[in-house]
Design an enzyme around this catalytic site. Sequence first.
Site, PDB file in Angstrom:
ATOM      1  N   ASP A 109       1.125  22.748 -20.208  1.00 55.41           N
ATOM      2  CA  ASP A 109       0.082  22.232 -19.147  1.00 55.41           C
ATOM      3  C   ASP A 109      -1.179  21.711 -19.949  1.00 55.41           C
ATOM      4  O   ASP A 109      -1.904  22.409 -20.262  1.00 55.41           O
ATOM      5  CB  ASP A 109      -0.305  23.028 -18.148  1.00 55.41           C
ATOM      6  CG  ASP A 109      -1.126  22.888 -17.114  1.00 55.41           C
ATOM      7  OD1 ASP A 109      -0.601  21.885 -16.054  1.00 55.41           O
ATOM      8  OD2 ASP A 109      -2.356  22.831 -17.151  1.00 55.41           O
ATOM      9  N   TYR A 169      -8.855  17.634 -20.632  1.00 56.48           N
ATOM     10  CA  TYR A 169      -9.187  18.850 -21.706  1.00 56.48           C
ATOM     11  C   TYR A 169      -9.214  18.136 -22.970  1.00 56.48           C
ATOM     12  O   TYR A 169      -9.286  18.959 -24.049  1.00 56.48           O
ATOM     13  CB  TYR A 169      -7.730  19.636 -21.662  1.00 56.48           C
ATOM     14  CG  TYR A 169      -7.393  20.213 -20.335  1.00 56.48           C
ATOM     15  CD1 TYR A 169      -8.155  20.568 -19.335  1.00 56.48           C
ATOM     16  CD2 TYR A 169      -5.923  20.913 -20.222  1.00 56.48           C
ATOM     17  CE1 TYR A 169      -7.985  21.075 -18.179  1.00 56.48           C
ATOM     18  CE2 TYR A 169      -5.634  21.584 -18.921  1.00 56.48           C
ATOM     19  CZ  TYR A 169      -6.572  21.782 -17.987  1.00 56.48           C
ATOM     20  OH  TYR A 169      -6.286  22.121 -16.878  1.00 56.48           O
ATOM     21  N   LYS A 184      -2.909  15.747 -16.128  1.00 56.92           N
ATOM     22  CA  LYS A 184      -3.534  15.575 -14.803  1.00 56.92           C
ATOM     23  C   LYS A 184      -4.400  14.358 -14.893  1.00 56.92           C
ATOM     24  O   LYS A 184      -4.931  14.457 -15.878  1.00 56.92           O
ATOM     25  CB  LYS A 184      -4.269  16.879 -14.501  1.00 56.92           C
ATOM     26  CG  LYS A 184      -3.615  18.059 -14.535  1.00 56.92           C
ATOM     27  CD  LYS A 184      -4.214  19.148 -14.348  1.00 56.92           C
ATOM     28  CE  LYS A 184      -3.565  20.739 -14.753  1.00 56.92           C
ATOM     29  NZ  LYS A 184      -3.970  20.885 -16.121  1.00 56.92           N
ATOM     30  N   HIS A 206      -6.007  15.903 -10.810  1.00 57.66           N
ATOM     31  CA  HIS A 206      -6.796  17.134 -11.330  1.00 57.66           C
ATOM     32  C   HIS A 206      -7.488  17.452 -10.129  1.00 57.66           C
ATOM     33  O   HIS A 206      -7.623  18.794  -9.880  1.00 57.66           O
ATOM     34  CB  HIS A 206      -7.406  16.758 -12.311  1.00 57.66           C
ATOM     35  CG  HIS A 206      -7.801  17.942 -13.281  1.00 57.66           C
ATOM     36  ND1 HIS A 206      -7.844  17.975 -14.489  1.00 57.66           N
ATOM     37  CD2 HIS A 206      -8.003  19.340 -12.991  1.00 57.66           C
ATOM     38  CE1 HIS A 206      -8.133  19.038 -15.167  1.00 57.66           C
ATOM     39  NE2 HIS A 206      -8.103  19.857 -14.104  1.00 57.66           N
TER      40      HIS A 206
HETATM   41  N1  LIG Z   1      -6.119  22.455 -12.543  1.00 60.46           N
HETATM   42  C1  LIG Z   1      -7.163  23.216 -12.839  1.00 60.46           C
HETATM   43  O1  LIG Z   1      -8.367  22.595 -12.284  1.00 60.46           O
HETATM   44  C2  LIG Z   1      -7.009  24.217 -13.866  1.00 60.46           C
HETATM   45  C3  LIG Z   1      -8.292  25.092 -14.180  1.00 60.46           C
HETATM   46  C4  LIG Z   1      -8.170  26.086 -14.981  1.00 60.46           C
HETATM   47  C5  LIG Z   1      -7.146  26.308 -15.689  1.00 60.46           C
HETATM   48  N2  LIG Z   1      -5.804  25.426 -15.455  1.00 60.46           N
HETATM   49  C6  LIG Z   1      -4.665  25.603 -16.188  1.00 60.46           C
HETATM   50  O2  LIG Z   1      -4.306  26.827 -16.241  1.00 60.46           O
HETATM   51  C7  LIG Z   1      -4.059  27.428 -17.395  1.00 60.46           C
HETATM   52  C8  LIG Z   1      -4.628  29.125 -17.584  1.00 60.46           C
HETATM   53  O3  LIG Z   1      -5.785  29.306 -16.931  1.00 60.46           O
HETATM   54  P1  LIG Z   1      -7.084  29.428 -17.714  1.00 60.46           P
HETATM   55  O4  LIG Z   1      -6.992  29.260 -19.019  1.00 60.46           O
HETATM   56  O5  LIG Z   1      -8.157  29.098 -16.885  1.00 60.46           O
HETATM   57  O6  LIG Z   1      -7.282  31.169 -17.706  1.00 60.46           O
HETATM   58  P2  LIG Z   1      -5.884  32.479 -17.749  1.00 60.46           P
HETATM   59  O7  LIG Z   1      -4.834  31.987 -18.432  1.00 60.46           O
HETATM   60  O8  LIG Z   1      -6.214  33.287 -16.546  1.00 60.46           O
HETATM   61  O9  LIG Z   1      -6.851  33.297 -18.695  1.00 60.46           O
HETATM   62  C9  LIG Z   1      -7.054  32.912 -20.215  1.00 60.46           C
HETATM   63  C10 LIG Z   1      -7.997  33.932 -20.780  1.00 60.46           C
HETATM   64  O10 LIG Z   1      -7.275  35.190 -21.030  1.00 60.46           O
HETATM   65  C11 LIG Z   1      -7.012  35.662 -22.308  1.00 60.46           C
HETATM   66  N3  LIG Z   1      -5.728  36.210 -22.349  1.00 60.46           N
HETATM   67  C12 LIG Z   1      -4.412  35.597 -22.237  1.00 60.46           C
HETATM   68  N4  LIG Z   1      -3.541  36.385 -22.448  1.00 60.46           N
HETATM   69  C13 LIG Z   1      -4.004  37.569 -22.753  1.00 60.46           C
HETATM   70  C14 LIG Z   1      -3.681  38.868 -22.853  1.00 60.46           C
HETATM   71  N5  LIG Z   1      -2.005  38.993 -22.786  1.00 60.46           N
HETATM   72  N6  LIG Z   1      -4.257  39.910 -23.088  1.00 60.46           N
HETATM   73  C15 LIG Z   1      -5.602  39.862 -22.790  1.00 60.46           C
HETATM   74  N7  LIG Z   1      -6.258  38.592 -22.865  1.00 60.46           N
HETATM   75  C16 LIG Z   1      -5.560  37.419 -22.553  1.00 60.46           C
HETATM   76  C17 LIG Z   1      -7.386  34.396 -23.167  1.00 60.46           C
HETATM   77  O11 LIG Z   1      -7.942  34.637 -24.083  1.00 60.46           O
HETATM   78  P3  LIG Z   1      -7.507  34.227 -25.766  1.00 60.46           P
HETATM   79  O12 LIG Z   1      -7.293  32.940 -25.583  1.00 60.46           O
HETATM   80  O13 LIG Z   1      -8.823  34.456 -26.443  1.00 60.46           O
HETATM   81  O14 LIG Z   1      -6.550  35.070 -25.936  1.00 60.46           O
HETATM   82  C18 LIG Z   1      -8.349  33.612 -22.094  1.00 60.46           C
HETATM   83  O15 LIG Z   1      -9.710  34.236 -22.305  1.00 60.46           O
HETATM   84  C19 LIG Z   1      -4.987  26.543 -18.367  1.00 60.46           C
HETATM   85  O16 LIG Z   1      -4.863  26.764 -19.636  1.00 60.46           O
HETATM   86  C20 LIG Z   1      -4.905  25.233 -17.820  1.00 60.46           C
HETATM   87  O17 LIG Z   1      -3.744  24.754 -18.358  1.00 60.46           O
HETATM   88  C21 LIG Z   1      -5.976  24.342 -14.745  1.00 60.46           C
END
Ligand SMILES: NC(=O)c1ccc[n+]([C@@H]2O[C@H](COP(=O)([O-])OP(=O)(O)OC[C@H]3O[C@@H](n4cnc5c(N)ncnc54)[C@H](OP(=O)(O)O)[C@@H]3O)[C@@H](O)[C@H]2O)c1
Length: 285
Positions: A44, A49, A74, A107
């Site tokens: 994704d 990004y 997106k 997005h």
């Molecule tokens: N459409 C939108 O508006 C939107 C908004 C936000 C996100 N997204 C998408 O959703 C994806 C995921 O959301 P997100 O990146 O915001 O947040 P997330 O996946 O909820 O959390 C990522 C965070 O959790 C940590 N982490 C990941 N796996 C872990 C584990 N097993 N144990 C401990 N810590 C862990 C990561 O740290 P490290 O990297 O240091 O391990 C990072 O700080 C994004 O990458 C993006 O593709 C879309």
Amino acid sequence: MEYVTLNNGVKMPILGYGVYQIPDPAECERCVRDAISVGYRSIDTAQAYRNEEAVGRAVKESGIPREDFFITTKVWISNAGYDKAKASLEESLRKLQLDYLDLVLIHQPFNDYYGTYRAMEELYKAGTIKAIGVSNFYPDRYIDLVQFSEVVPAVNQVETHVFNQQVKANEIMKKYNTQIESWGPFAEGRNDLFTNATLKEIGDKVQKSTAQVALRFLIQSGVVVIPKTVNKTRMEENFNVFDFELTAEDMVKLTSLDTGESAFFSHYDPQTVEFLTDYAKKGLE
Ligand SMILES: NC(=O)c1ccc[n+]([C@@H]2O[C@H](COP(=O)([O-])OP(=O)(O)OC[C@H]3O[C@@H](n4cnc5c(N)ncnc54)[C@H](OP(=O)(O)O)[C@@H]3O)[C@@H](O)[C@H]2O)c1
């Protein structure tokens, strides 16, 4: 891997890898390479990004057949409107080195997203995009778009995690046959998710981490997840969520963690809308 079937018959992996907040090209390429080696095939990304090129390189250099991947991007707010959206998607295809996209989402529900959607519908009919959808469309804007569009969005990617389970919104999406996809499945660690007592208690019982229980809860609820990590060991941890099942009792316990509120910001809040649209007006270059 388990799959969901979207409203047009396209199969989408229920677990993918998200690359938000990995802007450095070499780092992003390394992350996607690692994710692919762990087994992730759904990636994704987004125009905003600024890492579509890095994703494209890692996918291409993997040597794995294109049809084994499920690539999402997106359209950003500054690329909204029929002409701009269309041109921006040609640019996304070029950057990703692909001749089709599996899923394209609007997005954010701002600027001329109707024009954007028309361009996406056209590319969908031409076969250049296999499925189209939206992101951050709260029920009001989601229903509006559904009512006046030809193609029902296949996916709505919204903030979804144990603390914000989107129960009401998902009921509405189900009514119109749109798949819910979670962004922020860990709430990016907010509300101390990784040390939450309920997640830990259940995790200890099944010998899984809090992160694995948080993902499993969403998967068992039928939500597509795309957790992000730059750490390969965590990529493996987040991938290993298909060899256990949460009991009905544990699911109820986890349901009770829902606050019904965002851990980040609300798209109903004028300040949020002003912040995002001000940012978007600066463009991507
Ligand atoms: N459409 C939108 O508006 C939107 C908004 C936000 C996100 N997204 C998408 O959703 C994806 C995921 O959301 P997100 O990146 O915001 O947040 P997330 O996946 O909820 O959390 C990522 C965070 O959790 C940590 N982490 C990941 N796996 C872990 C584990 N097993 N144990 C401990 N810590 C862990 C990561 O740290 P490290 O990297 O240091 O391990 C990072 O700080 C994004 O990458 C993006 O593709 C879309």
